[in-house]
Each structure stands twice: as structure tokens, then as C-alpha cells.
Design a protein around this motif. Sequence first.
Motif, PDB file in Angstrom:
ATOM      1  N   TYR A 219     -44.728  23.319-121.457  1.00  0.00           N
ATOM      2  CA  TYR A 219     -43.847  24.469-121.439  1.00  0.00           C
ATOM      3  C   TYR A 219     -43.107  24.534-120.110  1.00  0.00           C
ATOM      4  O   TYR A 219     -43.479  23.872-119.138  1.00  0.00           O
ATOM      5  CB  TYR A 219     -44.647  25.768-121.622  1.00  0.00           C
ATOM      6  CG  TYR A 219     -45.412  25.835-122.922  1.00  0.00           C
ATOM      7  CD1 TYR A 219     -46.706  25.317-123.003  1.00  0.00           C
ATOM      8  CD2 TYR A 219     -44.851  26.416-124.048  1.00  0.00           C
ATOM      9  CE1 TYR A 219     -47.414  25.367-124.196  1.00  0.00           C
ATOM     10  CE2 TYR A 219     -45.561  26.480-125.235  1.00  0.00           C
ATOM     11  CZ  TYR A 219     -46.844  25.951-125.302  1.00  0.00           C
ATOM     12  OH  TYR A 219     -47.532  26.003-126.475  1.00  0.00           O
ATOM     13  N   TYR A 220     -42.060  25.353-120.064  1.00  0.00           N
ATOM     14  CA  TYR A 220     -41.407  25.688-118.800  1.00  0.00           C
ATOM     15  C   TYR A 220     -41.741  27.121-118.440  1.00  0.00           C
ATOM     16  O   TYR A 220     -41.730  28.006-119.303  1.00  0.00           O
ATOM     17  CB  TYR A 220     -39.886  25.557-118.912  1.00  0.00           C
ATOM     18  CG  TYR A 220     -39.368  24.154-118.791  1.00  0.00           C
ATOM     19  CD1 TYR A 220     -39.507  23.448-117.607  1.00  0.00           C
ATOM     20  CD2 TYR A 220     -38.734  23.532-119.864  1.00  0.00           C
ATOM     21  CE1 TYR A 220     -39.030  22.153-117.492  1.00  0.00           C
ATOM     22  CE2 TYR A 220     -38.255  22.249-119.761  1.00  0.00           C
ATOM     23  CZ  TYR A 220     -38.399  21.556-118.570  1.00  0.00           C
ATOM     24  OH  TYR A 220     -37.928  20.282-118.464  1.00  0.00           O
ATOM     25  N   ALA A 221     -42.028  27.353-117.196  1.00  0.00           N
ATOM     26  CA  ALA A 221     -42.130  28.698-116.656  1.00  0.00           C
ATOM     27  C   ALA A 221     -40.880  28.966-115.825  1.00  0.00           C
ATOM     28  O   ALA A 221     -40.263  28.037-115.292  1.00  0.00           O
ATOM     29  CB  ALA A 221     -43.381  28.846-115.790  1.00  0.00           C
ATOM     30  N   GLU A 222     -40.492  30.228-115.732  1.00  0.00           N
ATOM     31  CA  GLU A 222     -39.316  30.604-114.944  1.00  0.00           C
ATOM     32  C   GLU A 222     -39.713  31.014-113.528  1.00  0.00           C
ATOM     33  O   GLU A 222     -40.728  31.681-113.325  1.00  0.00           O
ATOM     34  CB  GLU A 222     -38.573  31.770-115.596  1.00  0.00           C
ATOM     35  CG  GLU A 222     -37.861  31.431-116.879  1.00  0.00           C
ATOM     36  CD  GLU A 222     -37.030  32.601-117.386  1.00  0.00           C
ATOM     37  OE1 GLU A 222     -36.750  33.517-116.587  1.00  0.00           O
ATOM     38  OE2 GLU A 222     -36.676  32.598-118.578  1.00  0.00           O
TER      39      GLU A 222
ATOM     40  N   LEU B 193     -34.200  16.933-117.493  1.00  0.00           N
ATOM     41  CA  LEU B 193     -35.001  17.344-118.648  1.00  0.00           C
ATOM     42  C   LEU B 193     -35.935  16.219-119.091  1.00  0.00           C
ATOM     43  O   LEU B 193     -35.713  15.555-120.092  1.00  0.00           O
ATOM     44  CB  LEU B 193     -34.091  17.749-119.810  1.00  0.00           C
ATOM     45  CG  LEU B 193     -33.566  19.169-119.732  1.00  0.00           C
ATOM     46  CD1 LEU B 193     -32.426  19.360-120.702  1.00  0.00           C
ATOM     47  CD2 LEU B 193     -34.684  20.145-120.046  1.00  0.00           C
ATOM     48  N   ASP B 194     -36.984  16.012-118.311  1.00  0.00           N
ATOM     49  CA  ASP B 194     -37.937  14.981-118.679  1.00  0.00           C
ATOM     50  C   ASP B 194     -39.323  15.586-118.886  1.00  0.00           C
ATOM     51  O   ASP B 194     -40.324  14.885-118.892  1.00  0.00           O
ATOM     52  CB  ASP B 194     -38.006  13.893-117.599  1.00  0.00           C
ATOM     53  CG  ASP B 194     -38.265  14.472-116.231  1.00  0.00           C
ATOM     54  OD1 ASP B 194     -38.501  15.692-116.148  1.00  0.00           O
ATOM     55  OD2 ASP B 194     -38.234  13.702-115.265  1.00  0.00           O
ATOM     56  N   ALA B 195     -39.360  16.933-119.029  1.00  0.00           N
ATOM     57  CA  ALA B 195     -40.628  17.600-119.305  1.00  0.00           C
ATOM     58  C   ALA B 195     -40.466  18.434-120.557  1.00  0.00           C
ATOM     59  O   ALA B 195     -39.403  18.474-121.156  1.00  0.00           O
ATOM     60  CB  ALA B 195     -41.027  18.472-118.108  1.00  0.00           C
ATOM     61  N   ALA B 196     -41.514  19.128-120.953  1.00  0.00           N
ATOM     62  CA  ALA B 196     -41.474  19.866-122.210  1.00  0.00           C
ATOM     63  C   ALA B 196     -40.727  21.169-122.064  1.00  0.00           C
ATOM     64  O   ALA B 196     -40.465  21.638-120.980  1.00  0.00           O
ATOM     65  CB  ALA B 196     -42.894  20.143-122.676  1.00  0.00           C
ATOM     66  N   ALA B 197     -40.380  21.765-123.214  1.00  0.00           N
ATOM     67  CA  ALA B 197     -39.498  22.922-123.206  1.00  0.00           C
ATOM     68  C   ALA B 197     -40.263  24.213-123.101  1.00  0.00           C
ATOM     69  O   ALA B 197     -41.475  24.256-123.128  1.00  0.00           O
ATOM     70  CB  ALA B 197     -38.655  22.930-124.485  1.00  0.00           C
ATOM     71  N   GLY B 198     -39.469  25.342-122.984  1.00  0.00           N
ATOM     72  CA  GLY B 198     -40.045  26.631-122.668  1.00  0.00           C
ATOM     73  C   GLY B 198     -40.641  27.340-123.868  1.00  0.00           C
ATOM     74  O   GLY B 198     -40.309  27.087-125.005  1.00  0.00           O
TER      75      GLY B 198
END
Length: 343
Positions: free
Chosen positions: A267-270, A17-22
Motif C-alpha cells: 500500500y501507499y501511505a500519505e 511507481l515501482d511499489a504497490a498502490a494505495g
Amino acid sequence: MRTIVRWGLAACAAAALDAAAGAVALANDTSAQLATGGLVLTKTDAIEMKSEDLSISEKLVHVRYVFENTSGRDASVLVAFPLPDITIEGPDDNIVVPTESPTNFLGFVTTVDGRVVDAQVEQKVIKDGVDETAYLRELGVPLAPQLPSTAAALLKLPLATQTALKAKGLAIDDDYDVGKGMEHHLQPTWTLKTTYYWRQGFPAGKPVVVDHRYRPSVGGTAGTEWGDPAYKTQPGYAQGRAKYCIDDSLLASLAQKRAAAQKTGGYYAEERIEYVLTTGANWKAPIGDFTMTIDKGSTGNLVSFCGDRVKKIGPTTFQVHYANFTPTRDVAILLLVPETFAP
């Protein structure tokens, strides 16, 4: 017999988890994945699967099998690779198909002891339980409902034939404007069933090495609702957690990143991959030696799937290994991929 209980990957996923959230997913930015799998044959008392080495990534599924005929006499067995069904029910259906081939849309290649298999293919069109293959072939209509060429072929048919197709539920009107005024189209609406098959010889007591690879169907969603506390009350939340073995630590980490994501535009994409593993139970005995390696693709990606005794073996790869393994559930992989947009 061994039962898969949990293929959790919480610690490894949380560490990434070193990037931004969803962000909340939008329905019209969602594409559906097709569940794929490996080779299938009817239940046999002659052939054992001595080992299966399965590797899954968003770009490639690669399976190496070692089979052995332990019956004491040579055997000839019909082996099949059923491609996932393609079902189109309306113009908004968005199914991920890796290639534009009307038959081999996963681009699969199989070798046996190093030689490429020349497989035959069977395709059927099913609508409401009725086999409409012969009807469409008689009209000269391609069978792949996902291809633009099929829709174009429908539109070239006489109006009476188009009306008959719509009455059978094999097509619906699809009118839209692409900048040149309203245009009339027909959308194919049926299920395509595709199976590749060949007859394979298994000499008594001799190992047979089968190498099988193809491009998976990877579904996706722009943004994700995982980590949003409000998602807990939504339909599908509990089912999704169980399907991908998403644990509390991953959800908590995602929730902490959501506020920062609103400021940074991250953001996170799925992305979702499914693999039908339970067909491995059709052989004579449990799989003697089973290894599965999952590659999440990038160190910044998160991954969650179900498994026992998962080991991280590389910066992006995770592995499980079982002996005398009888699969009782299929593989479902959730990838969370960071995407950055302008704030």
C-alpha cells in the motif's frame, strides 16, 4: 512579477511507481501537519532579498538567504519566525509536532553570518478570540496544549478552578480506560501562538547571510484514496488535485497498481508537508534568485507538488529556479510512501 502557475511533477512521479498502490485512508489513522515557513518582517523599502535557497524534505527544512540593504544607510529591522499555531479542540486531535519543547517545538536554529541568533520568544493562548495567556500563567498552567504535562497540570487544579476552565472553553472532560478502569482526565482546548523574534542590523551595501533550519511538521494518513475511481465523487477531491497538482498520469498509474496491492499486501501511505512561501513578498523587491529543492526521501516514494520548469537533479531530488521571483502561493507537497503489510 511572476506568478506560479503549475509546479507539476507528473513524469518524475510516475517513473517512481515501482511499489504497490494505495488503500483507503482511515480517519483515526490521520495526523495533521502544521504549515511552516521562513523568516518574516513587516514590509520594508530598505532590505532586498538577493537570493533564497530553500530545501525541503520530511526530515529538514533548510533556507539560506542573502539580504542586502540598498537604502544607502544602515538599518535595524525586527525579524520574526512565527511558528505555526497549535490548536487543540478535542481529545482526538492529532497534530504532528517534531519535538517536545514547549516553545521551540520545531527545533529551529538560525545563524547570521555564521553566528547563532539569540532570539526572544512570545507565546499567547487564544480561545474564541480572547487572550487567556495571563489567566493560565496565574494558575501555573503550561501553555503548550499538545503536551501531556499540560493536561496533568490541569488535573491538579482545585475542582472549582477546573469547572471555571471548562466554562471558559479552555478544557473538556476526557474519560478513558487504559486497562486500569475508567480514568478521568482534562484535555486542554485552546490555540497556542508562538513567535521567535530579534532585531537584526543590516549595514548599508553589505550582504547579510542568514541560515535557517528546522524540522517540519509532517502530516500523514495510513493508506491513500488517490487512484481509487470512487474518490472522484468525494468532497475534497478537486481541491486536493489542485493543491498538489496531481495529474492524470499519476492517478492512472496508481489505479493500475491497486489490484496488485490487494494480492501482495502493498500500500501507499500519505505524508504531507506545507511551507508558507508568500511571506517572501514582504521585502523591498522580488527575490533576485530563488531556488527550491524538494527531496522525496526514497526512490520508491512518489511526490507531487506545484511548480514551473521542475527538473530532476538526483535520484530523489527535484528543483525549480526562478529569477526576480515574487511568490504568490505557498508550497504543498504530497508524498506517497510504500508500506507493506502481511496479506
